[in-house]
Design an enzyme around this catalytic site. Sequence first.
Site, short mmCIF file in Angstrom:
data_model
loop_
_atom_site.label_atom_id
_atom_site.label_comp_id
_atom_site.label_asym_id
_atom_site.label_seq_id
_atom_site.Cartn_x
_atom_site.Cartn_y
_atom_site.Cartn_z
N SER A 65 -7.40 3.58 -1.96
CA SER A 65 -7.54 3.40 -0.52
C SER A 65 -9.01 3.54 -0.16
O SER A 65 -9.65 4.51 -0.56
CB SER A 65 -6.73 4.47 0.23
OG SER A 65 -7.15 4.58 1.58
N GLY A 101 -10.19 4.17 2.77
CA GLY A 101 -10.33 5.29 3.71
C GLY A 101 -10.00 6.65 3.13
O GLY A 101 -10.64 7.64 3.49
N LYS A 133 0.85 -1.19 0.00
CA LYS A 133 0.00 0.00 0.00
C LYS A 133 0.88 1.25 0.00
O LYS A 133 2.00 1.22 0.50
CB LYS A 133 -0.90 0.01 1.23
CG LYS A 133 -1.95 -1.09 1.23
CD LYS A 133 -2.73 -1.07 2.53
CE LYS A 133 -3.89 -2.02 2.50
NZ LYS A 133 -3.51 -3.43 2.48
N HIS A 154 -3.85 1.75 4.80
CA HIS A 154 -3.22 2.98 4.31
C HIS A 154 -3.03 3.97 5.46
O HIS A 154 -2.04 4.69 5.50
CB HIS A 154 -4.08 3.61 3.21
CG HIS A 154 -4.09 2.83 1.94
ND1 HIS A 154 -5.02 1.85 1.67
CD2 HIS A 154 -3.27 2.87 0.86
CE1 HIS A 154 -4.77 1.33 0.48
NE2 HIS A 154 -3.72 1.94 -0.03
#
Length: 124
Positions: free
Chosen positions: A93, A95, A22, A52
């Site tokens: 990601s 989030g 990531k 992340h």
Amino acid sequence: MAAEAALGRVADVEIDGGGVFKYVLLRVRPRHAGTAAAGKEVVRGHGWAEYHADIYDKAAAELERQGFDCECLGGGRISHQQEEKKIHVYGYSVGFGRAKHSVTTEKLKAMYPDYEITWADEGY
């Protein structure tokens, strides 16, 4: 001018030497400079991170100790094939959303000029 010099000390790219992991794209500015102040984007990517946000939290803490603020512009994944000298940037990601992989790729090309570096919005 001092802010630009300080920003120059912040590495544009810090990623693992190989593997799939990531990454996050961060906007870094000198603390107390405000959101309109000059800043720069930096790439941080590591295989140790489960999320992340783990990478962001660690990078933000390190940058804060150096007198900088940062915001996460998004994330994705990096496939770094060191032996083949290839890097592929892709995904997103959950989030933070999808980073601008084109910006990430330009940063990586500067750091790895002898690599073949590609990106795609597809994949997770």
